[in-house]
Enzyme design. Structure first.
Site, PDB file in Angstrom:
ATOM      1  N   PHE A   1      -2.978 -52.676  18.287  1.00 53.50           N
ATOM      2  CA  PHE A   1      -2.118 -52.615  17.357  1.00 53.50           C
ATOM      3  C   PHE A   1      -2.669 -51.177  16.750  1.00 53.50           C
ATOM      4  CE2 PHE A   1      -0.574 -52.536  13.111  1.00 53.50           C
ATOM      5  CZ  PHE A   1       0.985 -52.862  13.270  1.00 53.50           C
TER       6      PHE A   1
ATOM      7  N   ASP B   1      -9.376 -58.911  15.425  1.00 50.62           N
ATOM      8  CA  ASP B   1      -8.270 -58.970  14.497  1.00 50.62           C
ATOM      9  C   ASP B   1      -7.432 -60.048  14.532  1.00 50.62           C
ATOM     10  OD1 ASP B   1      -5.852 -58.487  13.374  1.00 50.62           O
ATOM     11  OD2 ASP B   1      -5.767 -56.274  13.698  1.00 50.62           O
TER      12      ASP B   1
ATOM     13  N   TYR C   1       0.642 -61.864   5.668  1.00 49.95           N
ATOM     14  CA  TYR C   1       2.173 -61.721   5.319  1.00 49.95           C
ATOM     15  C   TYR C   1       2.867 -62.370   6.709  1.00 49.95           C
ATOM     16  CZ  TYR C   1       1.649 -56.978   7.380  1.00 49.95           C
ATOM     17  OH  TYR C   1       1.472 -55.717   7.909  1.00 49.95           O
ATOM     18  N   LYS C   2       2.250 -62.712   7.675  1.00 47.04           N
ATOM     19  CA  LYS C   2       2.695 -63.122   8.928  1.00 47.04           C
ATOM     20  C   LYS C   2       2.784 -64.795   8.974  1.00 47.04           C
ATOM     21  CE  LYS C   2       1.403 -59.124  11.755  1.00 47.04           C
ATOM     22  NZ  LYS C   2       2.465 -58.494  11.751  1.00 47.04           N
TER      23      LYS C   2
ATOM     24  N   ARG D   1      10.947 -58.758  20.677  1.00 52.36           N
ATOM     25  CA  ARG D   1       9.936 -59.992  20.267  1.00 52.36           C
ATOM     26  C   ARG D   1      10.608 -61.088  19.711  1.00 52.36           C
ATOM     27  NH1 ARG D   1       4.634 -58.207  16.984  1.00 52.36           N
ATOM     28  NH2 ARG D   1       6.439 -57.724  15.277  1.00 52.36           N
TER      29      ARG D   1
END
Lengths: 408, 408
Positions: B126, B195, B220-221, B367
């Site tokens: 990422f 991560d 926030y996921k 995705r």
């Protein structure tokens, strides 16, 4: 003997900003003189946050990054803050905390002044300003130098990369001559970073007028953005091309959604973004900043000075045993007054018990802050008269007032 | 031919987590397969935030730092996240963003491994993980080394201070063997930072079980903390005494309210605090984490695997022209599946127009994410059937579906 109740009522009746108090949800039974630490709740905020939560997040879901404009909030709110500090809209961005923004701009300044490592500040500056210099000092990148405010001029030499000062001192309220110190720093080749945490929304700031380089400021004091609101950062347009800061996160990338391996900074202050912006905090800050912008800096400054002048006069007359450590000239101080007393902590607690909310700053200062958008002259008089009563009655000696809490 | 509608209904009827969907405010007309990017809104959040705003901020004002427990929220929420990742409560803290926390822990690792400068990661990680290494590389403190995942082992040598990997790849969903890589890194004297942004709340994580050193993760996921929610950081207990991180802000000081000039770190992970914590974001995150903790990781993981297995099977049967780039084994991947197609962007937009929300990742990946707390098997089947219809009808060729927005 002056009838201060009457005098306060007269001043409130004449106050052109009095109507704005209704724009805050503030219990009429509270005299809130701590807006310099946490601003009051704007009336529009609860509903705006409900909309951000239920509609933007709950219904709009991921689509709100575009659809509700979340992705542009840091720049949009930055642009709204700009006129409050004498900046251009594209020079300001809302992001992270004051501390994190200090780190970015200290790093940026060091990178712009190769061969110089000294970051100059004053002892007793707000701790996080000093600690964020220390962080880069521990990395071997900076050298922290502290000089008393009267010696700043002579401490500026050609080792100094950056002069980092808080414009209005958090404890004393003393305000630096931003123009003179910016000029002095530039004369030695140093850059200047102004921390406006106790300035923005309360005192006149003209960053471009004085030719400053960098600034940061707080969203949760006079901007009424809520507890831990996003902070902001300013970089003078002339530095945008050379700006490089160490917290090079994906949101500050020139093309964050290209998902490239190599970092390439976004143009201008957008580079100062790091991680994903805190949207709920941004929405609350937006409401607070909008209020300040609608009132306008000129009347806010006038009211701030009138409130502190009135309070200073009444304190001197009624509670002369508390020594004021703030400058006597309203134009030389921020929007709060500090009084020292060996039992300042207990006095502050006793005031709070009477719903007069000021705050205590170690070791011995009682601060009374005058957020000009919602503090009345009656609030100020109430603070003084309650303080008089607390001292006269010995009420502050009650044991519960000496119990220290986690946050003091 | 399999009746997938019936099969999905059967799986939903047997799903022990089906009842939890009612704990989210999610329009029944939406199939939300993007909880891996922004989690859905928990039903309890709007009311909790109203209370935080109106009562804690509006009425409690500055007193809520103690009175409402604001000051302890980073540690409290960290402690709530701990059981989701195999950590002890006092090893986790909620703070800042993933990016900022990466910077802190990269700095901490470099300081613990003097003489080593290399931070090893993989290309295509990422972006912010790579960019935050680059930030310290630009400061001359780190050296970024990238090795393809199959070459990580051979790229580990005694120059490597830190191995920084994202446990579940944001694009492919491929999941590293955390135990094996942690062991390999330690064998060369390197530290490991995981991560967990695409892991926490969806896949099994046992940080202490594998003996990892550091971790960060996203709020926030799958934790449903809201847009730009605070992130978290984990440091193994054995490193607490030696921990020093560069973003040494006042909230990470041993005594923030003593207002001392010199920085002294707070014990343990409290040192990872920097500026004033974002309270509105913390309150929202608290609700989301509480939900995950109440459901429990074991059923969440089982449901995640069942959803992705079902979707993978149905996609292979019904939309074979989209190639899956995610690992075939559910135990070797995270909670999303990625499919590549030259027109993945347009397909994604056409799906969104039909209220099936997945997302696109440049240059060519669609995705589909399976947040196990609220995604149903019917949602998954709907995504596949709509995709089939979009391709068969040529609907994705409509010009509005090729217009790129700011956030893609």
């Amino acid at each position: 003997m002056t009838d201060w109740t009457h005098e306060a009522a007269r001043l409130d009746a004449e106050d052109p900003l009095a109507k704005w108090r209704a724009e805050f949800l503030l219990d009429e039974g509270v005299a809130y003189l701590d807006g310099n630490s946490l601003g009051a709740l704007p009336r529009a905020t609860p509903e705006r946050l409900q909309r951000a939560i239920r509609q933007e997040w709950g219904e709009g879901l991921i689509g709100s990054w575009n659809g509700a404009g979340w992705i542009g909030l840091p720049q949009k709110i930055g642009g709204m803050i700009a006129p409050l500090i004498g900046a251009q809209a594209h020079e300001v961005i809302a992001a992270d905390s004051v501390s994190v923004n200090l780190f970015k701009l200290i790093g940026a300044a060091l990178q712009m002044r190769p061969g110089r490592k000294v970051v100059l500040s004053e002892p007793g500056n707000f701790p996080t300003d000093l600690y964020m210099i220390a962080g880069q000092e521990a990395q071997g990148l900076a050298e922290r130098r502290l000089a008393d405010r009267s010696d700043i001029g002579s401490a500026l030499d050609d080792d100094v990369a950056l002069l980092l000062l808080t414009h209005v001192h958090y404890k004393t309220g003393a305000m630096y001559d931003m123009a003179a110190l910016t000029k002095a720093a530039h004369a030695t080749g140093a850059l200047v970073l102004w921390d406006l945490s106790h300035s923005v929304g309360a005192v006149p700031v003209d960053l471009n007028g004085v030719g400053a380089d960098f600034a940061v400021g707080c969203g949760y004091k006079y901007l009424n953005g809520g507890p831990g609101a996003p902070a902001f950062a300013w970089v003078a347009q002339r530095h945008h091309a050379d700006l490089r800061q160490p917290l090079s996160g994906w949101m500050g990338h020139a093309a964050p959604f290209a998902f490239e391996d190599d970092y390439a900074p976004a143009p201008g202050v957008s580079q100062l973004l790091c991680g994903t912006p805190p949207i709920l905090g941004m929405r609350a800050l937006e409401v607070g900043v909008d209020l300040m912008a609608r009132i306008g800096m000129e009347p806010l400054v006038a009211k701030s000075r009138a409130l502190s002048a009135f309070t200073g006069k009444v304190m001197a007359a009624c509670v002369p045993e508390l020594a004021c450590i703030s400058p006597a000239d309203p134009a030389a101080r921020g929007s709060h007054l500090s009084y020292v007393h060996p039992h300042a902590y207990e006095l502050c607690q006793a005031l709070i018990a009477r719903r007069v909310i000021g705050d205590f700053r170690a070791p011995d200062a009682l601060r009374l802050g005058f957020a000009p958008a919602y503090v009345s002259f009656a609030d100020c008089w109430r603070a003084v008269s309650e303080l008089r009563a607390i001292i006269d009655s010995g009420d502050w000696r009650r044991p519960e007032f000496s119990t220290r809490a986690a946050v003091t």
